[in-house]
Design an enzyme around this catalytic site. Structure first.
Site, PDB file in Angstrom:
ATOM      1  N   TYR A   1      45.074  22.859  34.402  1.00 27.25           N
ATOM      2  CA  TYR A   1      44.696  23.744  33.302  1.00 27.25           C
ATOM      3  C   TYR A   1      45.561  24.998  33.272  1.00 27.25           C
ATOM      4  O   TYR A   1      45.739  25.684  34.278  1.00 27.25           O
ATOM      5  CB  TYR A   1      43.227  24.160  33.419  1.00 27.25           C
TER       6      TYR A   1
ATOM      7  N   HIS B   1      46.661  35.757  22.011  1.00 27.71           N
ATOM      8  CA  HIS B   1      45.471  36.431  22.519  1.00 27.71           C
ATOM      9  C   HIS B   1      45.513  37.944  22.296  1.00 27.71           C
ATOM     10  O   HIS B   1      44.533  38.628  22.590  1.00 27.71           O
ATOM     11  CB  HIS B   1      45.291  36.119  24.004  1.00 27.71           C
TER      12      HIS B   1
ATOM     13  N   ASN C   1      43.640  36.170  32.363  1.00 25.62           N
ATOM     14  CA  ASN C   1      42.346  35.821  32.922  1.00 25.62           C
ATOM     15  C   ASN C   1      41.928  36.873  33.935  1.00 25.62           C
ATOM     16  O   ASN C   1      42.705  37.237  34.812  1.00 25.62           O
ATOM     17  CB  ASN C   1      42.415  34.450  33.612  1.00 25.62           C
TER      18      ASN C   1
ATOM     19  N   ARG D   1       9.070  68.969  38.776  1.00 26.55           N
ATOM     20  CA  ARG D   1       8.498  68.506  40.041  1.00 26.55           C
ATOM     21  C   ARG D   1       9.041  67.149  40.483  1.00 26.55           C
ATOM     22  O   ARG D   1       9.191  66.878  41.680  1.00 26.55           O
ATOM     23  CB  ARG D   1       6.970  68.442  39.880  1.00 26.55           C
TER      24      ARG D   1
ATOM     25  N   PHE E   1      36.269  34.386  36.231  1.00 26.39           N
ATOM     26  CA  PHE E   1      36.517  35.296  35.110  1.00 26.39           C
ATOM     27  C   PHE E   1      35.230  35.761  34.431  1.00 26.39           C
ATOM     28  O   PHE E   1      35.251  36.674  33.615  1.00 26.39           O
ATOM     29  CB  PHE E   1      37.397  34.606  34.060  1.00 26.39           C
TER      30      PHE E   1
END
Length: 498
Positions: free
Chosen positions: A53, A83, A195, A282, A328
């Site tokens: 991949y 991208h 990534n 307080r 990722f």
């Protein structure tokens, strides 16, 4: 100063130096052997023609598409180009600096198949303060921060724009400034650059750095308000907090004691008839201590993420394997950011309540809205309204981002973290809370002066003087916004007992 980057060796000091700019970073020579081994492993995998991949396949839903060997370089370039789809205004300089450092540190582990010269180039951009223009929106926090990291990485191949000394320039000019030439990415390198969780982690880390300063200021100003309202320091007694055992609570109570130590103003009303103060005074150790515990837990998660590897697939050279996984996915970052959002909102909410208490003459014993000749003058009336508006806005922003998810990549990437938004919205919340604490500081300082000639503690009087160097006492109504702005800058710069 030169910092050497060892895999897994980032700490708070290095992260702070990177965000601030001005330091230099270099990859440890000891890391290079493993980096080179991972590159050789990628080449071996390519030569086998097995489908791996992102090395010789398409991406996301297109992972089933095989890519020819003579197109592998183009594949990586196309990945960066396609991208680079971010929108919105550019991320701020400290965040981009952290992104460069975090990406280099991740790749330095030597399981990403990226050459040392690519890592060196990332650090060269950081060292020269040549900062890629990275749009703030476009990541869902899974499959990595793809769009932001594409814009960051595109500069390495001469694509996109950079900031140099505040000027926006073409990437190629920025590379020249950093002493670099455009790179041609090898197999896997584009994917490894894109990534990862470095954008969301950088945003969250920078928020954590800012949050610590706002937190410290809120504790200090809260102590000032205790004295200004003639509150009791008994709720900060260590015996109370020791029997509960919450570590942040006990530590913060000690900080309040330090701020209030040796206050003549406190001594003046030791035997008054008031039994208990409002919760906003307080219960400060309980609320702020819980915030501190959340802040520390979140930072530890983020530091682990900064020192880890969130690439995919990962190349293990010893076994000559590339393993596909899901590092990722930024769920840890999203959760950490959401927890920080709770702390930011609560710090502001408690501060706003203290300001409101000072406005009320029944509760505070001070002139209404902290001004003489009320009616003719409105004093801090609307400053408190602004504080309430900011606190209310934070309530909406504090809604957890991590519970949302939208499928992407044609349902291949069907659950995402929304970590990048989770971290990005922290900065808007911090802007709000810094403003809230600033308004309280203005109010508490004004209130103290109605008790003169009595003095507060030496530490609080020093804090009072710090504000008075920028903002004078309000004798009559004047433009308030510049006072808030000046006080906000002081909050953001941090305060300390030292």
């Amino acid at each position: 100063m030169l910092h050497t980057i060892e895999p897994g060796g980032l700490d708070a000091r290095l992260l702070r130096s990177a965000a601030e700019g001005g330091s230099r970073f270099a990859l440890a020579e000891s890391a290079r052997a493993r980096i080179e081994a991972s590159v050789r492993a990628v080449r071996e995998l390519v030569s086998r023609h097995d489908a791996v991949y992102g090395i010789n396949t398409g991406f996301g839903k297109l992972a089933q598409t095989r890519i020819a060997d003579d197109q592998l370089a183009q594949l990586q370039k196309n990945l960066v180009l396609s991208h680079s789809a971010g929108v919105g205004k550019p991320l701020e300089a400290p965040v981009v600096r952290l992104m460069l450092l975090l990406k280099a540190a991740s790749l330095a582990h030597g399981v990403s198949g990226v050459r040392g010269e690519v890592i060196d180039a990332l650090l060269a951009l950081l060292n020269a303060d040549v900062l890629p223009v990275v749009p703030e929106k476009g990541s869902v926090g899974a499959s990595g921060d793809l769009a932001p990291l594409a814009h960051l990485s595109g500069v390495l191949i001469g694509i996109g724009e950079v900031f140099v000394g505040g000027r926006r320039l073409p990437a190629v000019q920025g590379l020249t400034k950093a002493g670099l030439k455009p790179l041609e990415l090898g197999p896997k390198e584009g994917l490894a650059l894109l990534n990862g969780t470095q954008c969301s982690t950088a945003l969250a880390l920078h928020a954590a750095q800012r949050l610590q300063r706002v937190f410290d200021a809120a504790v200090a100003v809260g102590a000032m308000t205790v004295d200004a309202a003639k509150g009791s320091d008994t709720p900060f007694d260590d015996r109370i907090h020791a029997v509960r055992g919450q570590p942040g609570q006990r530590e913060v109570a000690g900080t309040y004691r330090d701020w209030l130590h040796d206050s003549p103003l406190r001594q003046s009303h030791l035997h008054c008839e008031k039994v208990q103060d409002p919760y906003c005074l307080r219960c400060q150790p309980q609320v702020m201590g819980a915030c501190l515990d959340q802040m520390r837990h979140a930072f530890n998660v983020l530091l682990t993420e900064a020192n880890g590897v969130s690439d995919n697939p990962l190349v293990f050279a010893d076994q000559m394997e590339a393993l596909s996984g899901g590092n990722f996915h930024a769920e840890p970052v999203a959760f950490a950011a959401d927890n920080m959002a709770l702390a930011i909102a609560e710090i502001g909410a408690l501060s706003e309540r203290r300001t409101a208490m000072l406005m009320d003459p029944v509760l505070s014993g001070l002139p209404a809205f902290l001004i003489e000749h009320g009616g003719l003058n409105s004093g801090f009336m609307i400053a408190q309204v602004t504080s309430a508006a900011l606190a209310s806005e934070n309530k909406s922003l504090a809604h957890p981002a991590s519970v949302d998810s939208l499928p992407t990549s044609a349902n291949q990437e069907d659950h995402v973290s929304m970590a990048t938004y989770a971290a990005r919205r922290l900065h808007q919340m911090l802007d709000n809370t810094a403003g809230i604490v600033a308004i309280e500081w203005l109010s508490a300082a004004q209130a103290l002066e109605f008790h003169r000639p009595l003095q507060s503690s030496p530490a609080i009087e020093k804090l009072h003087a710090t504000l008075r160097e920028k903002v004078p006492f309000m004798h009559e109504d004047r433009l308030v916004a510049p006072d808030i702005e000046a006080a906000t800058r002081l909050v953001e710069s941090g305060v300390s007992l030292a």
